[in-house]
Design a protein around this motif. Structure first.
Motif, PDB file in Angstrom:
ATOM      1  N   LEU A  13      -2.736  -6.191  -3.546  1.00 51.34           N
ATOM      2  CA  LEU A  13      -2.747  -4.992  -4.210  1.00 51.34           C
ATOM      3  C   LEU A  13      -2.810  -3.945  -3.138  1.00 51.34           C
ATOM      4  CD1 LEU A  13      -4.939  -5.417  -7.482  1.00 51.34           C
ATOM      5  CD2 LEU A  13      -2.418  -4.961  -7.321  1.00 51.34           C
ATOM      6  N   LEU A  14      -3.929  -4.181  -2.264  1.00 52.09           N
ATOM      7  CA  LEU A  14      -3.998  -3.122  -1.145  1.00 52.09           C
ATOM      8  C   LEU A  14      -2.781  -3.178  -0.039  1.00 52.09           C
ATOM      9  CD1 LEU A  14      -5.926  -1.236   0.471  1.00 52.09           C
ATOM     10  CD2 LEU A  14      -7.010  -3.066   1.571  1.00 52.09           C
ATOM     11  N   PHE A  15      -2.436  -4.192   0.189  1.00 56.32           N
ATOM     12  CA  PHE A  15      -1.352  -4.414   0.977  1.00 56.32           C
ATOM     13  C   PHE A  15      -0.078  -3.745   0.500  1.00 56.32           C
ATOM     14  CE2 PHE A  15       2.646  -6.438   2.286  1.00 56.32           C
ATOM     15  CZ  PHE A  15       2.480  -6.697   3.911  1.00 56.32           C
ATOM     16  N   LYS A  16       0.244  -3.716  -0.858  1.00 54.86           N
ATOM     17  CA  LYS A  16       1.230  -3.043  -1.181  1.00 54.86           C
ATOM     18  C   LYS A  16       1.146  -1.523  -1.220  1.00 54.86           C
ATOM     19  CE  LYS A  16       2.887  -6.621  -4.634  1.00 54.86           C
ATOM     20  NZ  LYS A  16       3.322  -6.744  -5.939  1.00 54.86           N
ATOM     21  N   GLU A  17       0.081  -0.914  -1.249  1.00 56.11           N
ATOM     22  CA  GLU A  17      -0.172   0.386  -1.203  1.00 56.11           C
ATOM     23  C   GLU A  17       0.111   0.764   0.251  1.00 56.11           C
ATOM     24  OE1 GLU A  17      -3.352   2.084  -4.511  1.00 56.11           O
ATOM     25  OE2 GLU A  17      -4.079   2.044  -2.371  1.00 56.11           O
ATOM     26  N   LEU A  18      -0.504   0.070   1.284  1.00 59.48           N
ATOM     27  CA  LEU A  18      -0.203   0.443   2.479  1.00 59.48           C
ATOM     28  C   LEU A  18       0.946   0.410   2.956  1.00 59.48           C
ATOM     29  CD1 LEU A  18      -3.393  -1.406   4.233  1.00 59.48           C
ATOM     30  CD2 LEU A  18      -3.083   0.978   3.570  1.00 59.48           C
ATOM     31  N   LYS A  19       1.905  -0.853   2.442  1.00 61.60           N
ATOM     32  CA  LYS A  19       3.200  -0.977   3.047  1.00 61.60           C
ATOM     33  C   LYS A  19       4.103   0.405   2.130  1.00 61.60           C
ATOM     34  CE  LYS A  19       7.033  -4.207   2.615  1.00 61.60           C
ATOM     35  NZ  LYS A  19       7.441  -5.682   2.090  1.00 61.60           N
ATOM     36  N   HIS A  28       1.512   4.961   1.016  1.00 61.28           N
ATOM     37  CA  HIS A  28       0.950   5.925  -0.240  1.00 61.28           C
ATOM     38  C   HIS A  28      -0.357   5.531  -0.551  1.00 61.28           C
ATOM     39  CE1 HIS A  28       4.475   8.104  -0.833  1.00 61.28           C
ATOM     40  NE2 HIS A  28       5.178   7.299  -1.028  1.00 61.28           N
ATOM     41  N   PRO A  29      -1.439   5.276   0.526  1.00 63.61           N
ATOM     42  CA  PRO A  29      -2.762   4.917   0.146  1.00 63.61           C
ATOM     43  C   PRO A  29      -3.185   5.415  -1.360  1.00 63.61           C
ATOM     44  CG  PRO A  29      -2.496   5.512   2.323  1.00 63.61           C
ATOM     45  CD  PRO A  29      -1.140   5.918   1.885  1.00 63.61           C
ATOM     46  N   TYR A  74      -6.992   1.604  -1.673  1.00 62.34           N
ATOM     47  CA  TYR A  74      -7.259   1.972  -0.337  1.00 62.34           C
ATOM     48  C   TYR A  74      -8.564   2.670  -0.271  1.00 62.34           C
ATOM     49  CZ  TYR A  74      -6.999   4.120   4.405  1.00 62.34           C
ATOM     50  OH  TYR A  74      -7.389   4.498   5.575  1.00 62.34           O
ATOM     51  N   ALA A  75      -8.815   3.253  -1.309  1.00 62.79           N
ATOM     52  CA  ALA A  75     -10.159   4.407  -1.288  1.00 62.79           C
ATOM     53  C   ALA A  75     -11.432   3.601  -1.794  1.00 62.79           C
ATOM     54  CB  ALA A  75      -9.922   5.508  -2.279  1.00 62.79           C
ATOM     55  N   ARG A  76     -11.217   2.178  -2.461  1.00 61.17           N
ATOM     56  CA  ARG A  76     -12.219   1.536  -2.969  1.00 61.17           C
ATOM     57  C   ARG A  76     -12.363   0.078  -2.557  1.00 61.17           C
ATOM     58  NH1 ARG A  76     -10.434   5.439  -6.214  1.00 61.17           N
ATOM     59  NH2 ARG A  76     -11.897   6.465  -7.667  1.00 61.17           N
TER      60      ARG A  76
END
Length: 274
Positions: A147-153, A156-157, A161-163
């Motif tokens: 989930l975090l990887f998809k946001e960073l890719k 659009h953090p 990313y925040a949590r």
């Protein structure tokens, strides 16, 4: 009695959800304390059941699920307290609630047949349950990594990313939990082979005589051992860290989860001693 831990796990699940939505609030410590209370209540229930039947209640799918949830709660609390990280509770505790519903509805302890009166059996089951708990934790870590990887890719953090911890921290957690889980899985399978070999020559129970690698429950465990073993090999020799390792952990646990309910209840002829 299993309803009390279930109620506490359900309450903790809600508290972790609120904490995830409002990080930094008092709901984080509240969620942890509620989960601790649930784990303590669950420990008391397992202790009472042990006194009731004279053995640790590992027999039967219901008892195994209850023990798995208890070990998973302890494993997550240990991880949370050592890493000082509560954000994964929203992913893990709801799984505990769903699984604990099964023993809460059954609310009975299966008697242990004479064929299971063995220390080898206890070590076999306990090792596998510890492995399942570690691999469940690895699965949750892997899901959060993806989930975090998809946001960073997407560049659009957002909320993850925040949590969530960094990708490096999540990958390291996945490596450790998979390593522990695979080690206990190896012990569980090895002890199970020794136990079955001791029983089969003079066994009169048809379930023991029918034990073979083709039994669905045995086949699934061995398949998962191979999947996780390949994951460890690929990480160390092929450089398969990060997202590839996360997907392997997720797929491996999805396969392993089949052993608890559908196969444990309906798909095996040899592992239904209840």
């Amino acid at each position: 009695m299993n309803a009390i831990p279930l109620a506490l796990y359900f309450t903790a699940s809600g508290a972790y959800a609120v904490h995830f939505a409002r990080p930094g609030s008092a709901w984080g410590p509240t969620a942890t304390l509620t989960l601790v209370a649930g784990a303590l209540a669950h420990t008391f229930v397992i202790g009472m059941q042990t006194m009731q039947v004279g053995h640790i209640p590992f027999v039967g799918t219901t008892g195994a699920i209850s023990a798995f949830v208890w070990l998973l709660a302890l494993a997550y609390l240990y991880t949370e307290m050592t890493a000082d990280e509560r954000s994964m509770g929203i992913f893990l505790v709801p799984l505990m609630v769903v699984l604990q519903t099964i023993p809460a509805l059954g609310n009975s302890v299966a008697a242990r047949p004479p064929v299971l009166e063995s220390r080898w059996f206890e070590i076999h089951v306990f090792s596998l349950l510890v492995a399942y708990a570690s691999l469940a934790l690895a699965c949750v870590v892997s899901v959060t990594y993806v989930l975090l990887f998809k946001e960073l890719k997407a560049k659009h953090p957002g909320v993850f990313y925040a949590r969530l911890p960094s990708l490096q921290v999540l990958d390291a957690m996945n490596r450790r939990t998979v390593g522990v889980g695979w080690a206990f899985l190896t012990v569980g399978i090895g002890v199970g082979i020794i136990w079955a070999a001791q029983l089969q020559p003079g066994a009169v129970d048809p379930r023991v005589q029918a034990m073979s690698p083709l039994d669905p429950k045995i086949f699934i465990v061995v398949l998962c051992w191979l999947v996780y073993g390949f994951g460890i090999f690929a990480r160390s020799r092929l450089g398969w860290g990060g997202r590839r390792a996360a997907w392997l952990s997720t797929v491996g646990f999805a396969i392993l989860l089949l052993n608890f309910v559908p196969i444990g209840y309906f798909g095996t002829e040899t592992h239904n001693f209840y």
